[in-house]
Design a protein around this motif. Sequence first.
Motif, mmCIF file in Angstrom:
data_model
loop_
_atom_site.group_PDB
_atom_site.id
_atom_site.type_symbol
_atom_site.label_atom_id
_atom_site.label_comp_id
_atom_site.label_asym_id
_atom_site.label_seq_id
_atom_site.Cartn_x
_atom_site.Cartn_y
_atom_site.Cartn_z
ATOM 1 N N GLN A 43 39.658 41.598 47.131
ATOM 2 C CA GLN A 43 39.322 43.020 47.175
ATOM 3 C C GLN A 43 40.594 43.846 47.106
ATOM 4 O O GLN A 43 41.454 43.733 47.972
ATOM 5 C CB GLN A 43 38.518 43.330 48.437
ATOM 6 N N SER A 44 40.693 44.611 46.046
ATOM 7 C CA SER A 44 41.902 45.385 45.803
ATOM 8 C C SER A 44 41.733 46.830 46.255
ATOM 9 O O SER A 44 40.866 47.550 45.759
ATOM 10 C CB SER A 44 42.228 45.355 44.303
ATOM 11 N N GLN A 45 42.574 47.224 47.184
ATOM 12 C CA GLN A 45 42.547 48.607 47.673
ATOM 13 C C GLN A 45 42.959 49.562 46.553
ATOM 14 O O GLN A 45 42.399 50.642 46.409
ATOM 15 C CB GLN A 45 43.498 48.741 48.874
ATOM 16 N N ILE A 46 43.911 49.135 45.729
ATOM 17 C CA ILE A 46 44.369 49.972 44.616
ATOM 18 C C ILE A 46 43.225 50.186 43.626
ATOM 19 O O ILE A 46 42.978 51.294 43.172
ATOM 20 C CB ILE A 46 45.590 49.326 43.905
ATOM 21 N N ALA A 47 42.507 49.105 43.314
ATOM 22 C CA ALA A 47 41.357 49.231 42.405
ATOM 23 C C ALA A 47 40.348 50.205 42.995
ATOM 24 O O ALA A 47 39.793 51.058 42.298
ATOM 25 C CB ALA A 47 40.709 47.876 42.162
#
Length: 137
Positions: free
Chosen positions: A87-91
Amino acid sequence: MSDDRAASTLVVGLGCQRGCPTSTLRALLDQALQAHRIELKSIKALASIDLKRDEPGLQELAVQLALPLLYFSSEELAGYQSMLSHQSQIAYERTGCYGVAESAALALAEQLLQAPAKLLISRQKYAQATLALAGAA
């Protein structure tokens, strides 16, 4: 649907930075398929997030491969959060979902199969792009 068809309904989810060249996307795809011994002809379609609808690299890849390219909204993709390997916070900050490639692959596989899907190749990252592959669960 026969198990045979389910086994061969494989879809690729793609995420990329703006301006990502087709050659980068193709290299990532070829590399992932080779590593997992999957034939290109097994891939039925490509998927991404609707924010990438005007991304030339994605469009060109779909044309090169003669595959349909479908887009999903961040709301549609957000529903797959619990199934993501990463899970990408940036995405999330940029798109409203925690992983474009994996979510898009799962969303499209489920749509085509009319059944649950699972990730067969979890998120692969290469230069400016991410890729995931999903099929029947």
